[in-house]
Design a protein around this motif. Structure first.
Motif, mmCIF file in Angstrom:
data_model
loop_
_atom_site.group_PDB
_atom_site.id
_atom_site.type_symbol
_atom_site.label_atom_id
_atom_site.label_comp_id
_atom_site.label_asym_id
_atom_site.label_seq_id
_atom_site.Cartn_x
_atom_site.Cartn_y
_atom_site.Cartn_z
ATOM 1 N N ALA A 96 0.938 -1.244 -0.018
ATOM 2 C CA ALA A 96 0.067 -0.211 -0.084
ATOM 3 C C ALA A 96 0.909 1.337 0.002
ATOM 4 C CB ALA A 96 -1.090 0.070 1.281
ATOM 5 N N GLU A 97 0.327 2.424 -0.183
ATOM 6 C CA GLU A 97 1.198 3.790 -0.292
ATOM 7 C C GLU A 97 1.267 4.047 0.957
ATOM 8 O OE1 GLU A 97 2.886 6.785 -1.712
ATOM 9 O OE2 GLU A 97 1.670 5.498 -2.828
ATOM 10 N N PRO A 98 2.687 4.117 1.544
ATOM 11 C CA PRO A 98 2.962 4.419 2.967
ATOM 12 C C PRO A 98 2.407 5.931 3.591
ATOM 13 C CG PRO A 98 5.049 4.490 1.580
ATOM 14 C CD PRO A 98 3.943 4.263 0.737
ATOM 15 N N ALA A 99 2.296 6.184 4.748
ATOM 16 C CA ALA A 99 2.010 7.158 5.342
ATOM 17 C C ALA A 99 3.086 7.792 6.258
ATOM 18 C CB ALA A 99 0.505 7.213 5.862
ATOM 19 N N SER A 100 3.067 9.055 6.318
ATOM 20 C CA SER A 100 4.027 9.533 7.551
ATOM 21 C C SER A 100 4.033 8.752 8.743
ATOM 22 C CB SER A 100 3.710 10.900 7.797
ATOM 23 O OG SER A 100 4.481 11.510 8.626
ATOM 24 N N SER A 111 -1.078 -5.319 2.782
ATOM 25 C CA SER A 111 -1.516 -5.728 1.478
ATOM 26 C C SER A 111 -1.937 -4.573 0.434
ATOM 27 C CB SER A 111 -2.673 -6.835 1.579
ATOM 28 O OG SER A 111 -1.921 -8.115 1.900
ATOM 29 N N GLU A 112 -2.240 -4.775 -0.569
ATOM 30 C CA GLU A 112 -2.408 -3.934 -1.752
ATOM 31 C C GLU A 112 -3.942 -3.483 -1.385
ATOM 32 O OE1 GLU A 112 0.889 -5.995 -3.141
ATOM 33 O OE2 GLU A 112 -0.835 -6.738 -2.350
ATOM 34 N N GLY A 113 -4.062 -2.198 -1.820
ATOM 35 C CA GLY A 113 -5.606 -1.500 -1.754
ATOM 36 C C GLY A 113 -5.862 -1.308 -0.167
ATOM 37 N N CYS A 114 -4.879 -1.088 0.603
ATOM 38 C CA CYS A 114 -4.936 -0.433 2.064
ATOM 39 C C CYS A 114 -4.849 0.994 1.937
ATOM 40 C CB CYS A 114 -4.225 -1.129 2.889
ATOM 41 S SG CYS A 114 -4.517 -2.945 3.195
ATOM 42 N N ILE A 115 -5.595 1.776 2.699
ATOM 43 C CA ILE A 115 -5.473 3.033 2.945
ATOM 44 C C ILE A 115 -4.826 3.158 4.182
ATOM 45 C CG2 ILE A 115 -6.673 5.385 2.940
ATOM 46 C CD1 ILE A 115 -8.535 4.093 0.837
ATOM 47 N N LEU A 116 -3.660 3.899 4.507
ATOM 48 C CA LEU A 116 -3.157 4.026 5.813
ATOM 49 C C LEU A 116 -3.108 5.471 6.176
ATOM 50 C CD1 LEU A 116 0.198 1.830 5.337
ATOM 51 C CD2 LEU A 116 -1.841 1.162 6.491
ATOM 52 N N SER A 117 -3.351 5.756 7.354
ATOM 53 C CA SER A 117 -3.171 7.083 8.101
ATOM 54 C C SER A 117 -1.954 7.296 8.689
ATOM 55 C CB SER A 117 -4.363 7.269 8.750
ATOM 56 O OG SER A 117 -5.706 7.011 8.291
ATOM 57 N N GLU A 118 -1.814 8.288 9.146
ATOM 58 C CA GLU A 118 -0.214 8.650 9.768
ATOM 59 C C GLU A 118 -0.033 7.952 11.012
ATOM 60 O OE1 GLU A 118 -1.040 12.948 10.371
ATOM 61 O OE2 GLU A 118 -1.994 12.793 11.836
ATOM 62 N N GLY A 119 1.018 7.743 11.351
ATOM 63 C CA GLY A 119 1.385 6.966 12.815
ATOM 64 C C GLY A 119 1.080 5.482 12.951
ATOM 65 N N GLY A 125 5.199 -9.764 12.580
ATOM 66 C CA GLY A 125 4.591 -10.635 12.266
ATOM 67 C C GLY A 125 2.865 -10.413 11.983
ATOM 68 N N GLY A 126 2.498 -8.999 12.389
ATOM 69 C CA GLY A 126 1.230 -8.517 12.102
ATOM 70 C C GLY A 126 0.892 -8.282 10.649
ATOM 71 N N SER A 127 -0.351 -8.509 10.434
ATOM 72 C CA SER A 127 -0.780 -8.516 9.122
ATOM 73 C C SER A 127 -2.036 -7.720 8.796
ATOM 74 C CB SER A 127 -1.084 -9.990 8.689
ATOM 75 O OG SER A 127 -1.103 -10.026 6.973
ATOM 76 N N ILE A 128 -2.140 -6.715 7.873
ATOM 77 C CA ILE A 128 -3.231 -6.078 7.353
ATOM 78 C C ILE A 128 -3.677 -6.402 5.994
ATOM 79 C CG2 ILE A 128 -4.541 -3.827 7.039
ATOM 80 C CD1 ILE A 128 -2.505 -2.535 9.097
ATOM 81 N N LEU A 147 -8.032 -9.408 8.352
ATOM 82 C CA LEU A 147 -8.484 -9.663 7.216
ATOM 83 C C LEU A 147 -9.030 -8.562 6.156
ATOM 84 C CD1 LEU A 147 -9.615 -13.224 8.285
ATOM 85 C CD2 LEU A 147 -7.374 -12.719 6.973
ATOM 86 N N GLY A 148 -9.340 -8.975 5.076
ATOM 87 C CA GLY A 148 -9.826 -7.814 4.072
ATOM 88 C C GLY A 148 -11.027 -6.945 4.228
ATOM 89 N N LYS A 149 -10.879 -5.607 3.760
ATOM 90 C CA LYS A 149 -11.980 -4.777 3.828
ATOM 91 C C LYS A 149 -12.474 -4.383 5.286
ATOM 92 C CE LYS A 149 -13.357 -5.881 -0.654
ATOM 93 N NZ LYS A 149 -14.458 -6.259 -1.575
ATOM 94 N N VAL A 150 -11.345 -4.524 6.157
ATOM 95 C CA VAL A 150 -11.823 -4.161 7.654
ATOM 96 C C VAL A 150 -11.376 -2.448 7.598
ATOM 97 C CG1 VAL A 150 -11.181 -4.243 9.812
ATOM 98 C CG2 VAL A 150 -11.443 -6.390 8.696
ATOM 99 N N THR A 151 -12.373 -1.858 8.289
ATOM 100 C CA THR A 151 -12.031 -0.396 8.813
ATOM 101 C C THR A 151 -11.661 -0.358 10.320
ATOM 102 O OG1 THR A 151 -13.545 0.348 7.334
ATOM 103 C CG2 THR A 151 -13.152 1.993 9.084
ATOM 104 N N LEU A 152 -10.445 0.266 10.523
ATOM 105 C CA LEU A 152 -10.085 0.360 11.702
ATOM 106 C C LEU A 152 -9.910 2.038 12.080
ATOM 107 C CD1 LEU A 152 -6.740 -1.982 11.352
ATOM 108 C CD2 LEU A 152 -8.981 -2.528 12.429
#
Length: 198
Positions: A96-100, A111-119, A125-128, A147-152
């Motif tokens: 995914a595109e990295p964030a600050s 994984s691909e298609g994730c949207i990451l926010s800052e920090g 071994g963690g996985s998104i 797993l896929g399509k989760v909103t955190l």
């Protein structure tokens, strides 16, 4: 030899090891465990005060490896205001595109298609998985799987070896206990644990 320009915020041997593995040259480390004094830690100058560390080290960039998300955000905000930047640090797979301020530990996965926010911090071994939306200053514990399509939501914490099933929403500030299996949405500010998580 070029002068180190990075400071490590959060004194953990795992974070230090990742910086060394990635060739990040460190000017020092800052963590409250050092108190108000300057000392040394793993042969690096060690500071108990973040702004003091910035002034004395002349660093321009930082590695944000603090585990507590609220403290991580406070440090991030104060040091952004002081002129430091927080390039993403990745020792795992980043599709995914990295964030600050991203800190992705060894064997971690975003994984691909994730949207990451800052920090965001993803521990060893963690996985998104694919197409997740990850809020500000989220922490993914060691071995946890989202797993896929989760909103955190912002500041949520997914404990070690927990699993969040696809398509769910974990609210801001929620805490998912270690080893939990989350099968339904978790409201903001809620603590859940067990299998299924309650």
């Amino acid at each position: 030899m070029e002068k180190p320009t990075y400071l490590l915020f959060g004194a953990s041997p795992e974070a230090l090891g990742l910086c060394h593995a990635l060739g990040i040259s460190l000017a020092g480390v800052s963590d409250p465990i050092f108190g108000g004094r300057q000392t040394r830690w793993f042969d690096l100058p060690a500071y108990g005060n973040d702004l003091d560390a910035c002034q004395k080290s002349n660093a321009s960039s930082a590695v944000l490896a603090i585990d507590n998300s609220r403290i991580r955000e406070q440090v991030y905000r104060s040091l952004i205001d002081a002129g430091l930047d927080f390039p993403p640090v990745s020792g795992g797979y980043l599709g995914a595109e990295p964030a600050s301020g991203l800190f992705l530990q060894r064997l971690g996965n975003v994984s691909e298609g994730c949207i990451l926010s800052e920090g965001v911090r993803v521990n060893i071994g963690g996985s998104i998985m694919h197409e997740c939306v990850v809020g500000r200053f989220v922490t993914i514990g060691p071995g946890a799987v989202v797993l896929g399509k989760v909103t955190l939501g912002d500041h949520c914490y997914i404990g070690a070896n927990a699993t969040v099933l696809p398509g769910l929403s974990i609210g801001a500030g929620a805490l998912v206990g270690a080893g939990a299996v989350v099968t339904k949405d978790v409201p903001a500010g809620t603590v859940v644990k067990g299998n299924p998580a309650r």
